[in-house]
Design a protein around this motif. Structure first.
Motif, PDB file in Angstrom:
ATOM      1  N   ALA A 132       0.823  -1.204   0.000  1.00  0.00           N
ATOM      2  CA  ALA A 132       0.000   0.000   0.000  1.00  0.00           C
ATOM      3  C   ALA A 132       0.863   1.262   0.000  1.00  0.00           C
ATOM      4  N   LEU A 133       1.957   1.234   0.744  1.00  0.00           N
ATOM      5  CA  LEU A 133       2.855   2.384   0.794  1.00  0.00           C
ATOM      6  C   LEU A 133       3.465   2.646  -0.578  1.00  0.00           C
ATOM      7  N   ASN A 134       3.871   1.597  -1.256  1.00  0.00           N
ATOM      8  CA  ASN A 134       4.408   1.751  -2.609  1.00  0.00           C
ATOM      9  C   ASN A 134       3.348   2.306  -3.555  1.00  0.00           C
ATOM     10  N   ASN A 135       2.135   1.798  -3.455  1.00  0.00           N
ATOM     11  CA  ASN A 135       1.054   2.285  -4.323  1.00  0.00           C
ATOM     12  C   ASN A 135       0.683   3.723  -4.003  1.00  0.00           C
ATOM     13  N   LEU A 136       0.749   4.089  -2.731  1.00  0.00           N
ATOM     14  CA  LEU A 136       0.453   5.469  -2.337  1.00  0.00           C
ATOM     15  C   LEU A 136       1.427   6.438  -2.983  1.00  0.00           C
ATOM     16  N   VAL A 137       2.699   6.124  -2.936  1.00  0.00           N
ATOM     17  CA  VAL A 137       3.718   7.015  -3.495  1.00  0.00           C
ATOM     18  C   VAL A 137       3.600   7.091  -5.009  1.00  0.00           C
ATOM     19  N   ASN A 138       3.270   5.965  -5.642  1.00  0.00           N
ATOM     20  CA  ASN A 138       3.261   5.927  -7.106  1.00  0.00           C
ATOM     21  C   ASN A 138       1.924   6.306  -7.727  1.00  0.00           C
ATOM     22  N   SER A 139       0.854   6.367  -6.918  1.00  0.00           N
ATOM     23  CA  SER A 139      -0.458   6.669  -7.485  1.00  0.00           C
ATOM     24  C   SER A 139      -0.856   8.124  -7.328  1.00  0.00           C
ATOM     25  N   SER A 140      -0.101   8.896  -6.551  1.00  0.00           N
ATOM     26  CA  SER A 140      -0.442  10.309  -6.360  1.00  0.00           C
ATOM     27  C   SER A 140      -0.139  11.096  -7.624  1.00  0.00           C
ATOM     28  N   THR A 141      -1.012  12.031  -7.952  1.00  0.00           N
ATOM     29  CA  THR A 141      -0.854  12.858  -9.143  1.00  0.00           C
ATOM     30  C   THR A 141      -0.786  14.318  -8.738  1.00  0.00           C
ATOM     31  N   GLY A 142      -0.281  15.137  -9.670  1.00  0.00           N
ATOM     32  CA  GLY A 142      -0.172  16.558  -9.376  1.00  0.00           C
ATOM     33  C   GLY A 142       0.954  16.828  -8.402  1.00  0.00           C
ATOM     34  N   VAL A 143       0.677  17.646  -7.399  1.00  0.00           N
ATOM     35  CA  VAL A 143       1.689  17.998  -6.401  1.00  0.00           C
ATOM     36  C   VAL A 143       1.899  16.815  -5.465  1.00  0.00           C
ATOM     37  N   LYS A 144       3.155  16.437  -5.300  1.00  0.00           N
ATOM     38  CA  LYS A 144       3.482  15.326  -4.414  1.00  0.00           C
ATOM     39  C   LYS A 144       3.290  15.747  -2.961  1.00  0.00           C
ATOM     40  N   ALA A 145       2.474  14.992  -2.238  1.00  0.00           N
ATOM     41  CA  ALA A 145       2.245  15.267  -0.819  1.00  0.00           C
ATOM     42  C   ALA A 145       3.304  14.537  -0.010  1.00  0.00           C
ATOM     43  N   TYR A 146       4.505  15.119   0.044  1.00  0.00           N
ATOM     44  CA  TYR A 146       5.610  14.450   0.732  1.00  0.00           C
ATOM     45  C   TYR A 146       5.317  14.249   2.220  1.00  0.00           C
ATOM     46  N   ASN A 147       4.610  15.167   2.806  1.00  0.00           N
ATOM     47  CA  ASN A 147       4.312  15.021   4.234  1.00  0.00           C
ATOM     48  C   ASN A 147       3.390  13.828   4.486  1.00  0.00           C
ATOM     49  N   VAL A 148       2.428  13.620   3.596  1.00  0.00           N
ATOM     50  CA  VAL A 148       1.528  12.480   3.724  1.00  0.00           C
ATOM     51  C   VAL A 148       2.295  11.170   3.490  1.00  0.00           C
ATOM     52  N   ASN A 149       3.156  11.171   2.474  1.00  0.00           N
ATOM     53  CA  ASN A 149       3.945   9.972   2.191  1.00  0.00           C
ATOM     54  C   ASN A 149       4.842   9.607   3.365  1.00  0.00           C
ATOM     55  N   MET A 150       5.465  10.629   3.957  1.00  0.00           N
ATOM     56  CA  MET A 150       6.344  10.365   5.103  1.00  0.00           C
ATOM     57  C   MET A 150       5.547   9.896   6.318  1.00  0.00           C
ATOM     58  N   ALA A 151       4.364  10.460   6.516  1.00  0.00           N
ATOM     59  CA  ALA A 151       3.520  10.017   7.620  1.00  0.00           C
ATOM     60  C   ALA A 151       3.105   8.564   7.429  1.00  0.00           C
ATOM     61  N   ALA A 152       2.760   8.191   6.195  1.00  0.00           N
ATOM     62  CA  ALA A 152       2.400   6.800   5.919  1.00  0.00           C
ATOM     63  C   ALA A 152       3.596   5.881   6.138  1.00  0.00           C
ATOM     64  N   ALA A 153       4.782   6.335   5.737  1.00  0.00           N
ATOM     65  CA  ALA A 153       5.982   5.531   5.963  1.00  0.00           C
ATOM     66  C   ALA A 153       6.252   5.354   7.448  1.00  0.00           C
ATOM     67  N   MET A 154       6.016   6.394   8.241  1.00  0.00           N
ATOM     68  CA  MET A 154       6.203   6.282   9.682  1.00  0.00           C
ATOM     69  C   MET A 154       5.197   5.318  10.292  1.00  0.00           C
ATOM     70  N   VAL A 155       3.957   5.343   9.815  1.00  0.00           N
ATOM     71  CA  VAL A 155       2.947   4.387  10.289  1.00  0.00           C
ATOM     72  C   VAL A 155       3.413   2.961  10.023  1.00  0.00           C
ATOM     73  N   ALA A 156       4.013   2.742   8.838  1.00  0.00           N
ATOM     74  CA  ALA A 156       4.500   1.408   8.502  1.00  0.00           C
ATOM     75  C   ALA A 156       5.716   1.018   9.334  1.00  0.00           C
ATOM     76  N   ALA A 157       6.495   2.007   9.781  1.00  0.00           N
ATOM     77  CA  ALA A 157       7.727   1.715  10.513  1.00  0.00           C
ATOM     78  C   ALA A 157       7.522   1.585  12.013  1.00  0.00           C
ATOM     79  N   VAL A 158       6.446   2.154  12.541  1.00  0.00           N
ATOM     80  CA  VAL A 158       6.254   2.198  13.994  1.00  0.00           C
ATOM     81  C   VAL A 158       6.248   0.816  14.646  1.00  0.00           C
ATOM     82  N   PRO A 159       5.552  -0.195  14.113  1.00  0.00           N
ATOM     83  CA  PRO A 159       5.535  -1.506  14.795  1.00  0.00           C
ATOM     84  C   PRO A 159       6.924  -2.114  14.976  1.00  0.00           C
ATOM     85  N   THR A 160       7.763  -2.077  13.930  1.00  0.00           N
ATOM     86  CA  THR A 160       9.094  -2.642  14.072  1.00  0.00           C
ATOM     87  C   THR A 160       9.938  -1.827  15.049  1.00  0.00           C
TER      88      THR A 160
END
Length: 291
Positions: free
Chosen positions: A241-269
């Motif tokens: 899902a994280l890969n699809n989120l980064v690659n499916s966004s169009t227009g202006v890249k929401a880097y803050n949203v992408n980084m927040a999603a990456a942090m959500v994925a990293a928190v459990p480990t």
């Protein structure tokens, strides 16, 4: 200056240099995490100013809310929360089942030896070195036959099968150093196969259990190849899902949203390593390879 004073000062200087090098390596290693974390709390306007190392001028949780509940992944804009729980559904049974099977295998290979047990262990050890890519097509065929293709249950099976070799290695090496006399004494007292395992060996296996949980949890949670190969859509894990989120966004890249999603994925480990990391090296040392 006396020889003892000179030696003491040289020792302090050496220690200071070593600590400085370690601090430098720690800063370099943690810098990506720092950038991810600070960027996830910034507004897009502040990100576009270009100073990615600066702390947020205006702290905001909006990127985290959007990443969790409304970010667009493919054609759906439901955030990553569903995929996060998919990964939970995958990692918990995969870690528990592969760990328990590895413990049983290690127990049998060391305390209930049979003819050819070294060959069996060698074959299971060999499975640890099989690249992921080699088993993709055979595993896809097996999942199709079992009607588990494109499902979280199929991914659980894949991770159990691939993880058994590692968990068997961990527990076999740990139990090889466990005194055989205790097992024989328990047998003389009438204890059977499962009684000895659950009442004697397993309670003494906490260090290697921690190693197994950390190892398997990290591998399963961070897996992308199996997830993208054997699951899609609503059954995909958060890495896909994280890969699809980064690659499916169009227009202006929401880097803050992408980084927040990456942090959500990293928190459990991160949580697993923070809570159990101090036991990891201890378990590895106690489970060092035995003959």
């Amino acid at each position: 200056m006396s020889a003892a004073s000179f030696t003491a000062r040289r020792g302090l200087a050496t220690r200071a240099v070593l600590y400085a090098i370690l601090v430098l390596f720690a800063v370099v290693y943690l810098m990506p995490l720092y950038v991810m974390l600070t960027t996830s709390f910034k507004t897009l306007e502040e990100i576009h100013q270009g100073n990615m190392l600066a702390l947020p001028g205006e702290w905001t949780l909006d990127p985290w809310r959007e990443a969790w509940g409304s970010a667009c992944i493919g054609l759906e804009c439901n955030g990553v929360h569903g995929y996060f729980f998919n990964s939970i559904k995958i990692v918990v049974p995969a870690v528990l089942i592969s760990g328990l099977l590895g413990a049983f295998n290690g127990y049998v290979l060391t305390k209930w030896k049979f003819r050819g047990h070294k060959i069996v262990f060698g074959l299971m050890l060999f499975s640890c070195f099989i690249p992921f890519q080699i088993i993709l097509l055979p595993m896809a065929r097996v999942l199709g036959i079992l009607h588990l293709a494109n499902s979280t249950g199929g991914l659980v099976l894949v991770h159990i099968v691939y993880g058994i070799g590692f968990t068997t290695l961990f527990f076999r090496n740990f139990y090889a150093s466990f005194p055989d006399e205790l097992v024989r004494a328990a047998q003389l007292d009438g204890a059977g196969f499962f009684t000895i395992f659950f009442r004697i060996l397993l309670p003494a296996s906490v260090p290697i259990i921690v190693v197994t949980i950390i190892w398997q949890f990290t591998n399963v949670w961070n897996d992308f190849l199996f997830g993208v190969s054997f699951a899609s859509g609503d059954s995909a894990p958060i890495t896909v899902a994280l890969n699809n989120l980064v690659n499916s966004s169009t227009g202006v890249k929401a880097y803050n949203v992408n980084m927040a999603a990456a942090m959500v994925a990293a928190v459990p480990t991160l949580i697993v390593y923070i809570l159990a990391g101090k036991y990891f090296l201890r378990g590895l040392m106690s489970g060092s390879v035995k003959g």
